[in-house]
Design a protein around this motif. Structure first.
Motif, PDB file in Angstrom:
ATOM      1  N   ASP A  76       1.972   7.548  -7.069  1.00  0.00           N
ATOM      2  CA  ASP A  76       1.681   8.172  -7.017  1.00  0.00           C
ATOM      3  C   ASP A  76       1.974  10.043  -6.941  1.00  0.00           C
ATOM      4  O   ASP A  76       2.385  10.748  -8.152  1.00  0.00           O
ATOM      5  N   SER A 120       0.354  -1.241  -0.063  1.00  0.00           N
ATOM      6  CA  SER A 120       0.026   0.180  -0.325  1.00  0.00           C
ATOM      7  C   SER A 120       0.810   1.159   0.158  1.00  0.00           C
ATOM      8  O   SER A 120       0.158   1.838  -0.830  1.00  0.00           O
ATOM      9  N   SER A 121       1.924   0.786   0.687  1.00  0.00           N
ATOM     10  CA  SER A 121       3.114   2.424   0.761  1.00  0.00           C
ATOM     11  C   SER A 121       3.469   2.626  -0.516  1.00  0.00           C
ATOM     12  O   SER A 121       3.287   3.635  -1.018  1.00  0.00           O
ATOM     13  N   LYS A 153       1.029   4.093  -3.380  1.00  0.00           N
ATOM     14  CA  LYS A 153       1.191   6.295  -2.729  1.00  0.00           C
ATOM     15  C   LYS A 153       2.044   6.162  -3.122  1.00  0.00           C
ATOM     16  O   LYS A 153       2.066   6.880  -3.927  1.00  0.00           O
TER      17      LYS A 153
END
Length: 192
Positions: free
Chosen positions: A32, A25-26, A29
């Motif tokens: 992006d 998930s990191s 992130k």
């Protein structure tokens, strides 16, 4: 299986699953963020600080010149690669303009900006500084404007490339201003 064996194994499995979830998930992130602001070099010869604010797409954050530069430029920012990977080849980007925005409530200072192609080298193979190729020099004379734009039509005769880093460059802007307390809020490359 005994409970004294099951509990530690279960806890380890949960920790591994949680760790992998956090890592994935990191990573997404940060991908992006890197798409908008690549982790390229920036250097401020005036030691004024906050140079990364010029690329953050937020006009409320600013870079203001606090000192004179000992070099023939005040700062440079590496902005974007000339090509993007489409899954098969590196396709050239279609850049339209280089846009500048003044700090809130101020006008743009006079400045000179050099547009450079900085060689994109494979740092695993080449342990040297990249070469720069001057593409154009833009001058703004401080005409009481809040923003200005320089057209990039015709400056980028690029073609598809199959091997990185051959034919691929980092678009770099090197800036010099003689205006004391010069202030910029944003520099951006606009694409079609």
């Amino acid at each position: 299986m005994r409970i004294s064996t099951f509990v530690p194994v279960f806890v380890w499995i949960l920790l591994i699953l949680f760790g992998n979830y956090f890592l994935i998930s990191s990573t997404f992130k940060n991908m992006d963020v890197y798409h908008k602001i690549p982790p390229f070099r920036t250097e401020d010869a005036t030691r004024s600080g906050n140079l990364s604010y010029l690329l953050d797409q937020d006009t409320n954050t600013v870079w203001q010149k606090k000192n004179n530069s000992p070099l023939d430029w005040d700062f440079f920012v590496e902005m974007k690669l000339t090509h993007v990977w489409n899954g098969n080849v590196f396709s050239p980007r279609n850049f339209r303009s280089l846009d500048w925005k003044a700090c809130p409530g101020q006008n743009l200072p006079s400045f000179e900006a050099k547009l450079l192609f900085r060689e994109s080298i494979n740092i695993d193979k080449d342990l040297r500084l990249p070469d720069d190729k001057l593409i154009s020099v833009f001058r703004f004379n401080g005409e009481n404007k809040k923003q200005t734009s320089f057209s990039l039509d015709g400056f980028f005769p690029l073609k598809e490339e199959s091997k990185y880093p051959l034919g691929i460059s980092i678009i770099t802007v090197e800036v010099k201003t003689n205006t004391p307390n010069a202030c910029f809020s944003e520099i951006s490359l606009l694409e079609d």
